[in-house]
Design a protein around this motif. Structure first.
Motif, PDB file in Angstrom:
ATOM      1  N   TYR A 233      42.458 -15.227 115.644  1.00  0.00           N
ATOM      2  CA  TYR A 233      42.380 -13.824 116.020  1.00  0.00           C
ATOM      3  C   TYR A 233      41.788 -13.700 117.422  1.00  0.00           C
ATOM      4  CZ  TYR A 233      43.062 -12.724 111.051  1.00  0.00           C
ATOM      5  OH  TYR A 233      43.555 -12.632 109.779  1.00  0.00           O
ATOM      6  N   THR A 234      42.156 -12.622 118.070  1.00  0.00           N
ATOM      7  CA  THR A 234      41.558 -12.243 119.352  1.00  0.00           C
ATOM      8  C   THR A 234      40.907 -10.882 119.186  1.00  0.00           C
ATOM      9  OG1 THR A 234      43.221 -13.463 120.624  1.00  0.00           O
ATOM     10  CG2 THR A 234      41.973 -11.767 121.784  1.00  0.00           C
ATOM     11  N   TYR A 235      39.658 -10.787 119.598  1.00  0.00           N
ATOM     12  CA  TYR A 235      38.930  -9.529 119.508  1.00  0.00           C
ATOM     13  C   TYR A 235      38.825  -8.916 120.901  1.00  0.00           C
ATOM     14  CZ  TYR A 235      37.584 -11.155 114.854  1.00  0.00           C
ATOM     15  OH  TYR A 235      37.618 -11.599 113.559  1.00  0.00           O
ATOM     16  N   VAL A 236      39.054  -7.625 120.979  1.00  0.00           N
ATOM     17  CA  VAL A 236      39.008  -6.905 122.245  1.00  0.00           C
ATOM     18  C   VAL A 236      37.999  -5.766 122.096  1.00  0.00           C
ATOM     19  CG1 VAL A 236      40.289  -5.634 124.005  1.00  0.00           C
ATOM     20  CG2 VAL A 236      41.425  -7.444 122.675  1.00  0.00           C
ATOM     21  N   PHE A 237      37.031  -5.741 123.015  1.00  0.00           N
ATOM     22  CA  PHE A 237      35.969  -4.716 122.988  1.00  0.00           C
ATOM     23  C   PHE A 237      35.983  -3.952 124.294  1.00  0.00           C
ATOM     24  CE2 PHE A 237      31.575  -4.114 124.672  1.00  0.00           C
ATOM     25  CZ  PHE A 237      31.268  -2.968 123.964  1.00  0.00           C
ATOM     26  N   GLN A 238      35.808  -2.641 124.182  1.00  0.00           N
ATOM     27  CA  GLN A 238      35.654  -1.796 125.366  1.00  0.00           C
ATOM     28  C   GLN A 238      34.586  -0.751 125.079  1.00  0.00           C
ATOM     29  OE1 GLN A 238      38.213   1.129 128.321  1.00  0.00           O
ATOM     30  NE2 GLN A 238      39.265  -0.504 127.240  1.00  0.00           N
ATOM     31  N   LEU A 239      33.739  -0.538 126.057  1.00  0.00           N
ATOM     32  CA  LEU A 239      32.658   0.424 125.916  1.00  0.00           C
ATOM     33  C   LEU A 239      33.178   1.830 126.172  1.00  0.00           C
ATOM     34  CD1 LEU A 239      29.569   0.899 125.533  1.00  0.00           C
ATOM     35  CD2 LEU A 239      29.387   0.749 128.012  1.00  0.00           C
ATOM     36  N   CYS A 240      33.137   2.657 125.143  1.00  0.00           N
ATOM     37  CA  CYS A 240      33.522   4.068 125.242  1.00  0.00           C
ATOM     38  C   CYS A 240      34.935   4.236 125.810  1.00  0.00           C
ATOM     39  CB  CYS A 240      32.514   4.851 126.085  1.00  0.00           C
ATOM     40  SG  CYS A 240      30.822   4.792 125.463  1.00  0.00           S
ATOM     41  N   GLY A 241      35.823   3.335 125.432  1.00  0.00           N
ATOM     42  CA  GLY A 241      37.204   3.411 125.886  1.00  0.00           C
ATOM     43  C   GLY A 241      38.144   2.774 124.885  1.00  0.00           C
ATOM     44  N   ASP A 242      39.433   2.967 125.088  1.00  0.00           N
ATOM     45  CA  ASP A 242      40.452   2.467 124.162  1.00  0.00           C
ATOM     46  C   ASP A 242      40.629   0.959 124.337  1.00  0.00           C
ATOM     47  OD1 ASP A 242      40.779   5.086 123.396  1.00  0.00           O
ATOM     48  OD2 ASP A 242      42.489   5.436 124.734  1.00  0.00           O
ATOM     49  N   ALA A 243      40.092   0.204 123.408  1.00  0.00           N
ATOM     50  CA  ALA A 243      40.209  -1.255 123.465  1.00  0.00           C
ATOM     51  C   ALA A 243      41.650  -1.669 123.207  1.00  0.00           C
ATOM     52  CB  ALA A 243      39.284  -1.888 122.422  1.00  0.00           C
ATOM     53  N   GLY A 244      42.204  -2.451 124.146  1.00  0.00           N
ATOM     54  CA  GLY A 244      43.585  -2.904 123.997  1.00  0.00           C
ATOM     55  C   GLY A 244      44.593  -1.784 124.014  1.00  0.00           C
ATOM     56  N   GLY A 245      44.210  -0.614 124.490  1.00  0.00           N
ATOM     57  CA  GLY A 245      45.112   0.521 124.542  1.00  0.00           C
ATOM     58  C   GLY A 245      45.247   1.269 123.231  1.00  0.00           C
ATOM     59  N   VAL A 246      44.486   0.876 122.206  1.00  0.00           N
ATOM     60  CA  VAL A 246      44.540   1.553 120.909  1.00  0.00           C
ATOM     61  C   VAL A 246      43.631   2.778 120.980  1.00  0.00           C
ATOM     62  CG1 VAL A 246      44.154   1.348 118.429  1.00  0.00           C
ATOM     63  CG2 VAL A 246      44.974  -0.627 119.733  1.00  0.00           C
ATOM     64  N   ARG A 247      44.173   3.922 120.705  1.00  0.00           N
ATOM     65  CA  ARG A 247      43.451   5.174 120.878  1.00  0.00           C
ATOM     66  C   ARG A 247      42.218   5.240 119.973  1.00  0.00           C
ATOM     67  NH1 ARG A 247      44.326   9.858 123.298  1.00  0.00           N
ATOM     68  NH2 ARG A 247      43.484  11.793 122.438  1.00  0.00           N
ATOM     69  N   ASN A 248      41.091   5.608 120.580  1.00  0.00           N
ATOM     70  CA  ASN A 248      39.796   5.805 119.911  1.00  0.00           C
ATOM     71  C   ASN A 248      39.181   4.507 119.389  1.00  0.00           C
ATOM     72  OD1 ASN A 248      39.955   8.584 120.353  1.00  0.00           O
ATOM     73  ND2 ASN A 248      40.916   8.967 118.354  1.00  0.00           N
ATOM     74  N   ALA A 249      39.828   3.381 119.614  1.00  0.00           N
ATOM     75  CA  ALA A 249      39.314   2.113 119.104  1.00  0.00           C
ATOM     76  C   ALA A 249      38.359   1.494 120.116  1.00  0.00           C
ATOM     77  CB  ALA A 249      40.456   1.152 118.807  1.00  0.00           C
ATOM     78  N   GLY A 250      37.133   1.232 119.678  1.00  0.00           N
ATOM     79  CA  GLY A 250      36.172   0.582 120.550  1.00  0.00           C
ATOM     80  C   GLY A 250      36.254  -0.924 120.462  1.00  0.00           C
ATOM     81  N   LEU A 251      36.650  -1.452 119.292  1.00  0.00           N
ATOM     82  CA  LEU A 251      36.803  -2.893 119.114  1.00  0.00           C
ATOM     83  C   LEU A 251      37.931  -3.135 118.115  1.00  0.00           C
ATOM     84  CD1 LEU A 251      33.947  -5.433 119.034  1.00  0.00           C
ATOM     85  CD2 LEU A 251      35.893  -5.768 117.513  1.00  0.00           C
ATOM     86  N   ILE A 252      38.848  -4.017 118.482  1.00  0.00           N
ATOM     87  CA  ILE A 252      39.998  -4.306 117.626  1.00  0.00           C
ATOM     88  C   ILE A 252      40.118  -5.805 117.395  1.00  0.00           C
ATOM     89  CG2 ILE A 252      41.296  -2.269 118.390  1.00  0.00           C
ATOM     90  CD1 ILE A 252      42.958  -4.127 120.178  1.00  0.00           C
ATOM     91  N   GLN A 253      40.824  -6.137 116.322  1.00  0.00           N
ATOM     92  CA  GLN A 253      41.154  -7.521 115.995  1.00  0.00           C
ATOM     93  C   GLN A 253      42.660  -7.676 116.071  1.00  0.00           C
ATOM     94  OE1 GLN A 253      41.319  -8.813 111.804  1.00  0.00           O
ATOM     95  NE2 GLN A 253      39.681 -10.262 112.316  1.00  0.00           N
ATOM     96  N   VAL A 254      43.130  -8.623 116.876  1.00  0.00           N
ATOM     97  CA  VAL A 254      44.563  -8.818 117.070  1.00  0.00           C
ATOM     98  C   VAL A 254      44.947 -10.179 116.505  1.00  0.00           C
ATOM     99  CG1 VAL A 254      46.461  -8.914 118.716  1.00  0.00           C
ATOM    100  CG2 VAL A 254      44.505  -7.401 119.157  1.00  0.00           C
ATOM    101  N   GLU A 255      45.891 -10.187 115.568  1.00  0.00           N
ATOM    102  CA  GLU A 255      46.391 -11.443 115.021  1.00  0.00           C
ATOM    103  C   GLU A 255      47.413 -12.022 115.983  1.00  0.00           C
ATOM    104  OE1 GLU A 255      48.635 -13.111 110.994  1.00  0.00           O
ATOM    105  OE2 GLU A 255      47.912 -11.040 111.091  1.00  0.00           O
ATOM    106  N   LYS A 256      47.240 -13.288 116.344  1.00  0.00           N
ATOM    107  CA  LYS A 256      48.075 -13.879 117.392  1.00  0.00           C
ATOM    108  C   LYS A 256      49.535 -14.023 116.974  1.00  0.00           C
ATOM    109  CE  LYS A 256      44.632 -16.321 120.121  1.00  0.00           C
ATOM    110  NZ  LYS A 256      44.244 -17.605 120.730  1.00  0.00           N
ATOM    111  N   ASN A 257      49.777 -14.269 115.723  1.00  0.00           N
ATOM    112  CA  ASN A 257      51.162 -14.476 115.289  1.00  0.00           C
ATOM    113  C   ASN A 257      51.960 -13.184 115.293  1.00  0.00           C
ATOM    114  OD1 ASN A 257      50.670 -17.216 114.903  1.00  0.00           O
ATOM    115  ND2 ASN A 257      50.023 -16.912 112.776  1.00  0.00           N
ATOM    116  N   THR A 258      51.389 -12.144 114.770  1.00  0.00           N
ATOM    117  CA  THR A 258      52.104 -10.867 114.638  1.00  0.00           C
ATOM    118  C   THR A 258      51.748  -9.862 115.725  1.00  0.00           C
ATOM    119  OG1 THR A 258      50.397  -9.979 113.174  1.00  0.00           O
ATOM    120  CG2 THR A 258      52.202 -11.199 112.145  1.00  0.00           C
ATOM    121  N   GLN A 259      50.648 -10.131 116.473  1.00  0.00           N
ATOM    122  CA  GLN A 259      50.157  -9.195 117.502  1.00  0.00           C
ATOM    123  C   GLN A 259      49.836  -7.822 116.919  1.00  0.00           C
ATOM    124  OE1 GLN A 259      49.471  -9.919 120.846  1.00  0.00           O
ATOM    125  NE2 GLN A 259      49.753 -11.994 120.038  1.00  0.00           N
ATOM    126  N   LYS A 260      49.502  -7.829 115.625  1.00  0.00           N
ATOM    127  CA  LYS A 260      49.146  -6.575 114.974  1.00  0.00           C
ATOM    128  C   LYS A 260      47.662  -6.294 115.187  1.00  0.00           C
ATOM    129  CE  LYS A 260      48.720  -4.341 110.476  1.00  0.00           C
ATOM    130  NZ  LYS A 260      48.849  -4.490 109.008  1.00  0.00           N
TER     131      LYS A 260
END
Length: 277
Positions: free
Chosen positions: A72-99
């Motif tokens: 997995y890849t984790y993306v964190f952004q302070l008070c912003g859309d992490a990885g372009g996901v709306r309202n998400a401060g921290l997301i987990q991205v699965e490398k195989n599916t990019q979900k």
């Protein structure tokens, strides 16, 4: 023709301004700040803690997780859309599916701070499929002081999900933004002395160079304002002698050049032996 050309120019400028306003409203050119974080319970103290993290706003921090079977890849952004996901401060991205899976939202934030650390909590993430009684995910980012880095690397520490409730993802991030300000330990007197010695050094060096290069002085005359300081020293010595000496000073003789030792009274000679008996 000139009037028509100027009208076309004004219309073009109006269209540019309108286009920029649309971009600002859509968030493309929006200026990010810690004010975009929505606190669970609004308080001036938590806002002050978030303001310490202002230099980190608008930056994406990523961390790799290869401990599990799936990477997995984790993306964190302070008070912003992490990885372009709306309202998400921290997301987990699965490398195989990019979900992407939302771990926590900055619209549900809690901030706790100390002298050299800040603990940022993002709640209201997506629910677990089977773990933690299918509660919502939560991300905890421990931001610590490190004066050597402006914005360090995000590191995933653990995912605590082997319990019924209150599960969380824990991350670490080092930055100089949360470091306390180093106050000067110099007193006012010390600062005045430093300034005084600095000015004295400039005076001596600059005066020496001027006397030597411009005036062409040699020897002790290279000392800046030599005549003044010699006279000043003599006057200071006279003043010290006048104030500090306790013995009476001898009066100067009426005539110059006559030493006081020669003015002592000579012993009286008696001539009684010359009288007739």
């Amino acid at each position: 023709m000139k009037v028509f050309s100027s009208c076309r120019g004004i219309s073009f400028l109006v269209w540019i301004v309108a286009f920029q306003l649309v971009l600002f409203e859509s968030g493309v050119y929006s200026v990010k700040s810690t004010k975009d974080c929505t606190l669970i319970s609004e308080s001036p103290l938590q806002r002050k803690v978030l303001e310490r993290l202002e230099p980190l706003v608008g930056k994406n921090f990523t961390a790799e997780d290869k401990a599990s079977n799936e990477s997995y890849t984790y993306v964190f952004q302070l008070c912003g859309d992490a990885g372009g996901v709306r309202n998400a401060g921290l997301i987990q991205v699965e490398k195989n599916t990019q979900k992407p899976t939302v771990i926590g939202k900055y619209t549900n934030t809690q901030a706790i701070g100390g002298s050299d650390w800040v603990m940022l909590i993002y709640k209201n993430g997506e629910k677990y499929d089977s773990h933690c009684n299918k509660e919502e995910r939560k991300a905890i980012i421990m931001i610590s002081c490190d004066r050597n880095v402006k914005a360090g690397t995000l590191e995933g520490i653990l995912e605590d999900r082997e319990k019924e409730e209150d599960c969380f993802y824990l991350f670490e991030l080092d930055t100089s933004s949360v470091c306390p300000v180093i106050e000067s330990k110099l007193s006012t007197g010390s600062i005045i002395l430093i300034i005084g010695f600095s000015l004295l050094a400039v005076y001596l060096v600059g005066g020496f160079l001027y006397q030597r290069v411009i005036v062409g002085a040699k020897g002790v005359e290279q000392f800046p304002n030599y005549a003044f300081w010699v006279e000043f020293g003599n006057l200071a010595a006279d003043g010290c002698d006048f104030v500090c000496r306790s013995r009476k000073r001898e009066e100067s003789p009426a005539y110059r050049g006559v030493a006081t030792d020669n003015l002592q009274e000579e012993p009286e000679e008696r001539d009684d032996h010359l009288l007739p008996m």
